[in-house]
Design an enzyme around this catalytic site. Structure first.
Site, mmCIF file in Angstrom:
data_model
loop_
_atom_site.group_PDB
_atom_site.id
_atom_site.type_symbol
_atom_site.label_atom_id
_atom_site.label_comp_id
_atom_site.label_asym_id
_atom_site.label_seq_id
_atom_site.Cartn_x
_atom_site.Cartn_y
_atom_site.Cartn_z
ATOM 1 N N SER A 11 0.828 -1.219 0.000
ATOM 2 C CA SER A 11 0.000 0.000 0.000
ATOM 3 C C SER A 11 0.855 1.259 0.000
ATOM 4 C CB SER A 11 -0.930 0.002 1.212
ATOM 5 O OG SER A 11 -0.198 -0.186 2.410
ATOM 6 N N TYR A 153 13.359 -5.591 16.571
ATOM 7 C CA TYR A 153 13.362 -5.458 15.106
ATOM 8 C C TYR A 153 14.608 -6.141 14.516
ATOM 9 C CZ TYR A 153 13.282 -3.155 10.496
ATOM 10 O OH TYR A 153 13.271 -2.892 9.134
ATOM 11 N N ALA A 155 16.407 -8.534 15.811
ATOM 12 C CA ALA A 155 16.299 -9.995 15.971
ATOM 13 C C ALA A 155 15.347 -10.578 14.923
ATOM 14 C CB ALA A 155 15.809 -10.325 17.378
ATOM 15 N N LYS A 157 14.624 -9.291 11.959
ATOM 16 C CA LYS A 157 15.207 -9.181 10.619
ATOM 17 C C LYS A 157 16.398 -10.138 10.454
ATOM 18 C CE LYS A 157 12.374 -6.292 8.735
ATOM 19 N NZ LYS A 157 11.494 -6.743 7.642
ATOM 20 N N ILE A 186 15.910 3.966 4.121
ATOM 21 C CA ILE A 186 15.104 4.282 2.941
ATOM 22 C C ILE A 186 14.029 5.301 3.332
ATOM 23 C CG2 ILE A 186 13.681 3.303 1.075
ATOM 24 C CD1 ILE A 186 16.593 2.197 1.177
#
Ligand code: NAP
Length: 245
Positions: A11, A153, A155, A157, A186
């Site tokens: 989205s 986050y 862990a 990833k 990004i």
């Protein structure tokens, strides 16, 4: 390329740009979303008007198996069996380790890890039957090196990377490739809560000295989905401006 592709979390941000890239290259794209119905529906209907039968917005919380199974039914009816799966949907959170609650931890792993597991398992059978397919998982540079105040986050990833390598080994004999993209910083809504000083500090640490754009990641995903990468599996491609080497 004339393939059916599912991009989870399409989205906005990286997922949206990736869906546009695949569509421009001639693919039929399923744009998964959970909350941002208007954004996903508007994009899908715009694309579908330009090329009928080429785009579908499909709502599903990827951490819920029943919703993922229902998403498969909807996509197969409208666009055919998924040949390329991009596990992109994810959430992030910045918190001191000591402040992370059990709920924070469970939600992070439910979306960023279990969601990838469920989508991969639910969409695999036609790929195995055809002995062909590509799965591309979106990790993060923090999954490679870890980040302060993002332990859950990082862990999650990191788990995406290990999942990619293990599944690549298991699915190699079925001629299915599983690879990973680990982006650097990004420009998307995900980083909207970061203070400008934190962004500046990260840019300063990045050898190329810029914030990446969603299109930089879409190009990397496209490469891993295209025939140009047919001999590549179990790898981590890291478009990060040189931040993690
Ligand atoms: P974003 O702008 O926040 O978009 C996240 C997307 O994921 C949205 O489309 C959202 O859909 C979807 N999503 C979240 N939870 C979902 C769920 N349970 N089920 C289905 N969809 C869900 O994030 P982004 O920056 O584009 O990030 C995309 C991926 O890249 C993520 O995996 C992220 O961890 C990774 N990444 C991003 C960066 C970065 O700097 N931006 C760096 C490294 C890695 P709704 O809006 O409909 O809820």
């Amino acid at each position: 390329m004339n393939k059916t592709v599912l991009i989870t979390g399409a989205s906005r941000g990286i997922g949206r740009e990736t869906a546009l890239k695949f569509w421009r290259e001639g693919c039929r794209v399923a744009l998964n979303y959970r909350n941002s119905r208007q954004q996903a529906e508007e994009l899908a209907s715009e694309l579908d008007c330009l090329r009928p039968g080429s785009a579908l917005a499909v709502c599903a919380d990827i951490s819920d198996k029943k919703q993922v199974e229902e998403m498969r039914r909807q996509i197969e009816t409208a666009l055919g069996e998924v040949e390329i799966l991009v596990n992109n949907a994810g959430i992030a959170q910045q918190k001191l380790f000591t402040d992370i609650t059990e709920e924070d931890w469970d939600r992070m792993f439910a979306v960023d890890v279990k969601g990838m597991f469920l989508c991969s398992q639910v969409f695999l059978p036609p790929m195995i039957r055809k002995q062909s397919g590509k799965i591309i998982n979106i990790s993060s540079m923090w999954g490679q090196v870890g980040a302060s105040c993002e332990v859950h986050y990082s862990a999650a990833k990191g788990a995406v990377i290990a999942f990619t390598k293990a599944l690549a080994q298991e699915l190699g004999p079925s001629r299915i490739q599983v690879n990973c993209v680990a982006p650097g910083l990004i420009a998307t809504e995900m980083n909207g809560a970061l203070p400008p000083e934190a962004i500046e500090a990260l840019v300063e640490e990045t050898p190329l000295g810029v914030v990446g754009q969603p299109a930089d990641i879409a190009e990397a995903v496209w490469f891993l989905a295209s025939p140009a990468s047919d001999f590549i599996t179990g790898q981590v491609l890291a478009p990060n401006g040189g931040m993690v080497l």
